[in-house]
Each structure stands twice: as C-alpha cells, then as structure tokens.
Write a protein that holds these residues in place. Structure first.
Motif, PDB file in Angstrom:
ATOM      1  N   PRO A 165       4.625   5.021  10.808  1.00 12.46           N
ATOM      2  CA  PRO A 165       5.194   4.731   9.490  1.00 12.46           C
ATOM      3  C   PRO A 165       6.327   3.725   9.589  1.00 12.46           C
ATOM      4  O   PRO A 165       6.899   3.511  10.648  1.00 12.46           O
ATOM      5  N   GLY A 166       6.636   3.098   8.481  1.00 10.36           N
ATOM      6  CA  GLY A 166       7.749   2.152   8.456  1.00 10.36           C
ATOM      7  C   GLY A 166       7.419   0.927   7.638  1.00 10.36           C
ATOM      8  O   GLY A 166       6.603   0.970   6.726  1.00 10.36           O
ATOM      9  N   ASP A 167       8.043  -0.184   8.010  1.00  7.89           N
ATOM     10  CA  ASP A 167       7.911  -1.413   7.241  1.00  7.89           C
ATOM     11  C   ASP A 167       6.508  -2.005   7.271  1.00  7.89           C
ATOM     12  O   ASP A 167       6.172  -2.833   6.428  1.00  7.89           O
ATOM     13  N   ASP A 168       5.676  -1.632   8.224  1.00 10.10           N
ATOM     14  CA  ASP A 168       4.313  -2.157   8.281  1.00 10.10           C
ATOM     15  C   ASP A 168       3.387  -1.490   7.267  1.00 10.10           C
ATOM     16  O   ASP A 168       2.282  -1.980   7.021  1.00 10.10           O
ATOM     17  N   CYS A 169       3.821  -0.398   6.690  1.00 13.52           N
ATOM     18  CA  CYS A 169       2.999   0.324   5.718  1.00 13.52           C
ATOM     19  C   CYS A 169       3.865   0.772   4.538  1.00 13.52           C
ATOM     20  O   CYS A 169       4.019   1.974   4.304  1.00 13.52           O
ATOM     21  N   PRO A 170       4.426  -0.178   3.788  1.00 18.29           N
ATOM     22  CA  PRO A 170       5.331   0.192   2.695  1.00 18.29           C
ATOM     23  C   PRO A 170       4.570   0.590   1.438  1.00 18.29           C
ATOM     24  O   PRO A 170       3.415   0.210   1.249  1.00 18.29           O
ATOM     25  N   PRO A 171       5.209   1.337   0.560  1.00 14.19           N
ATOM     26  CA  PRO A 171       4.612   1.573  -0.755  1.00 14.19           C
ATOM     27  C   PRO A 171       4.772   0.326  -1.621  1.00 14.19           C
ATOM     28  O   PRO A 171       5.754  -0.405  -1.487  1.00 14.19           O
ATOM     29  N   VAL A 172       3.796   0.067  -2.473  1.00 13.57           N
ATOM     30  CA  VAL A 172       3.867  -1.027  -3.437  1.00 13.57           C
ATOM     31  C   VAL A 172       3.562  -0.455  -4.812  1.00 13.57           C
ATOM     32  O   VAL A 172       2.833   0.522  -4.950  1.00 13.57           O
ATOM     33  N   TRP A 173       4.146  -1.081  -5.831  1.00 10.28           N
ATOM     34  CA  TRP A 173       3.996  -0.613  -7.194  1.00 10.28           C
ATOM     35  C   TRP A 173       3.197  -1.613  -8.000  1.00 10.28           C
ATOM     36  O   TRP A 173       3.268  -2.811  -7.777  1.00 10.28           O
ATOM     37  N   GLY A 174       2.461  -1.086  -8.973  1.00  9.37           N
ATOM     38  CA  GLY A 174       1.780  -1.939  -9.943  1.00  9.37           C
ATOM     39  C   GLY A 174       2.613  -2.002 -11.205  1.00  9.37           C
ATOM     40  O   GLY A 174       3.588  -1.255 -11.379  1.00  9.37           O
ATOM     41  N   THR A 175       2.243  -2.890 -12.107  1.00  7.54           N
ATOM     42  CA  THR A 175       2.969  -2.994 -13.377  1.00  7.54           C
ATOM     43  C   THR A 175       2.829  -1.715 -14.198  1.00  7.54           C
ATOM     44  O   THR A 175       3.623  -1.457 -15.086  1.00  7.54           O
ATOM     45  N   CYS A 176       1.852  -0.885 -13.861  1.00  3.39           N
ATOM     46  CA  CYS A 176       1.671   0.406 -14.532  1.00  3.39           C
ATOM     47  C   CYS A 176       2.586   1.484 -13.945  1.00  3.39           C
ATOM     48  O   CYS A 176       2.557   2.631 -14.380  1.00  3.39           O
ATOM     49  N   ASN A 177       3.392   1.118 -12.926  1.00  4.20           N
ATOM     50  CA  ASN A 177       4.354   2.001 -12.252  1.00  4.20           C
ATOM     51  C   ASN A 177       3.721   3.026 -11.321  1.00  4.20           C
ATOM     52  O   ASN A 177       4.394   3.949 -10.880  1.00  4.20           O
ATOM     53  N   HIS A 178       2.436   2.884 -10.995  1.00  9.11           N
ATOM     54  CA  HIS A 178       1.836   3.740  -9.973  1.00  9.11           C
ATOM     55  C   HIS A 178       2.098   3.106  -8.614  1.00  9.11           C
ATOM     56  O   HIS A 178       2.064   1.882  -8.471  1.00  9.11           O
ATOM     57  N   ALA A 179       2.362   3.939  -7.615  1.00  4.14           N
ATOM     58  CA  ALA A 179       2.670   3.457  -6.270  1.00  4.14           C
ATOM     59  C   ALA A 179       1.591   3.901  -5.291  1.00  4.14           C
ATOM     60  O   ALA A 179       1.049   5.008  -5.398  1.00  4.14           O
ATOM     61  N   PHE A 180       1.285   3.022  -4.333  1.00  6.17           N
ATOM     62  CA  PHE A 180       0.291   3.289  -3.297  1.00  6.17           C
ATOM     63  C   PHE A 180       0.775   2.660  -2.001  1.00  6.17           C
ATOM     64  O   PHE A 180       1.605   1.748  -2.015  1.00  6.17           O
ATOM     65  N   HIS A 181       0.245   3.125  -0.871  1.00  9.34           N
ATOM     66  CA  HIS A 181       0.487   2.408   0.378  1.00  9.34           C
ATOM     67  C   HIS A 181      -0.104   1.007   0.218  1.00  9.34           C
ATOM     68  O   HIS A 181      -1.158   0.833  -0.399  1.00  9.34           O
ATOM     69  N   MET A 182       0.547   0.018   0.768  1.00 12.25           N
ATOM     70  CA  MET A 182       0.078  -1.360   0.656  1.00 12.25           C
ATOM     71  C   MET A 182      -1.358  -1.504   1.164  1.00 12.25           C
ATOM     72  O   MET A 182      -2.198  -2.116   0.514  1.00 12.25           O
ATOM     73  N   HIS A 183      -1.654  -0.909   2.322  1.00 11.27           N
ATOM     74  CA  HIS A 183      -3.002  -1.034   2.884  1.00 11.27           C
ATOM     75  C   HIS A 183      -4.045  -0.334   2.016  1.00 11.27           C
ATOM     76  O   HIS A 183      -5.170  -0.811   1.898  1.00 11.27           O
ATOM     77  N   CYS A 184      -3.677   0.771   1.416  1.00  4.83           N
ATOM     78  CA  CYS A 184      -4.626   1.528   0.587  1.00  4.83           C
ATOM     79  C   CYS A 184      -5.016   0.745  -0.659  1.00  4.83           C
ATOM     80  O   CYS A 184      -6.199   0.649  -0.995  1.00  4.83           O
ATOM     81  N   ILE A 185      -4.033   0.180  -1.370  1.00  9.50           N
ATOM     82  CA  ILE A 185      -4.364  -0.539  -2.607  1.00  9.50           C
ATOM     83  C   ILE A 185      -5.095  -1.836  -2.299  1.00  9.50           C
ATOM     84  O   ILE A 185      -5.997  -2.231  -3.033  1.00  9.50           O
ATOM     85  N   LEU A 186      -4.753  -2.512  -1.190  1.00  9.87           N
ATOM     86  CA  LEU A 186      -5.477  -3.733  -0.838  1.00  9.87           C
ATOM     87  C   LEU A 186      -6.940  -3.430  -0.513  1.00  9.87           C
ATOM     88  O   LEU A 186      -7.846  -4.154  -0.923  1.00  9.87           O
TER      89      LEU A 186
END
Length: 86
Positions: free
Chosen positions: A40-61
């Motif tokens: 865990p750490g900066d290589d797998c950060p959470p990212v938010w959409g304009t809808c305010n839902h958050a996901f791991h960066m790799h998961c949403i990509l």
C-alpha cells in the motif's frame, strides 16, 4: 548530567483521508492496496470521480478499460476524475 542517545526507533501510522471505508470495486480498505498491488501507499492511491465516489486508482482504470461505457460502478453516472482531489 548529560544523556547520550545511542539508538532511536520510531513508529508511525498513516491512512488515506477517504469518507468511504473500502473501494467499491475490489472491496479492500483504502489503507490497504488493491488486489493488483503488493504494497500500500502512493503507488495505489484512492481517486475520486465528480460523483464523489472513491476507488483505488488501479481498480477504476481497469473498470473503465473493460467497459465501453465510461460510468461510475456505483451510481452509473458518466465517470470523470475529480480535478481537486482531497
């Protein structure tokens, strides 16, 4: 009296500032990494959409690359990355 420190061990903790407890795609907590990462750490950060839902960066990509429709997996609105991350 003078004290000399010969050894110091420090311990700290950290966590992501996310309102949700876990990623809506992989269901892992944000303080841990997604299923594709090992650490865990900066290589797998959470990212938010304009809808305010958050996901791991790799998961949403991975989600967006596997679907023709670019929609949030939670609310199905058009997915756009939020520009002012928390």
């Amino acid at each position: 009296m003078k004290v000399n420190i010969t050894k110091w061990s420090s311990v700290s903790t950290w966590h992501w500032d996310v309102n949700e407890e876990c990623c809506g795609i992989c269901r892992m907590q944000f303080d841990y990494c997604c299923v594709d990462c090992k650490v865990p750490g900066d290589d797998c950060p959470p990212v938010w959409g304009t809808c305010n839902h958050a996901f791991h960066m790799h998961c949403i990509l991975k989600w967006l690359n596997s679907n023709q429709q670019q929609q949030c997996p939670m609310c199905r609105c058009e997915w756009q990355f939020k520009s002012d991350q928390k």
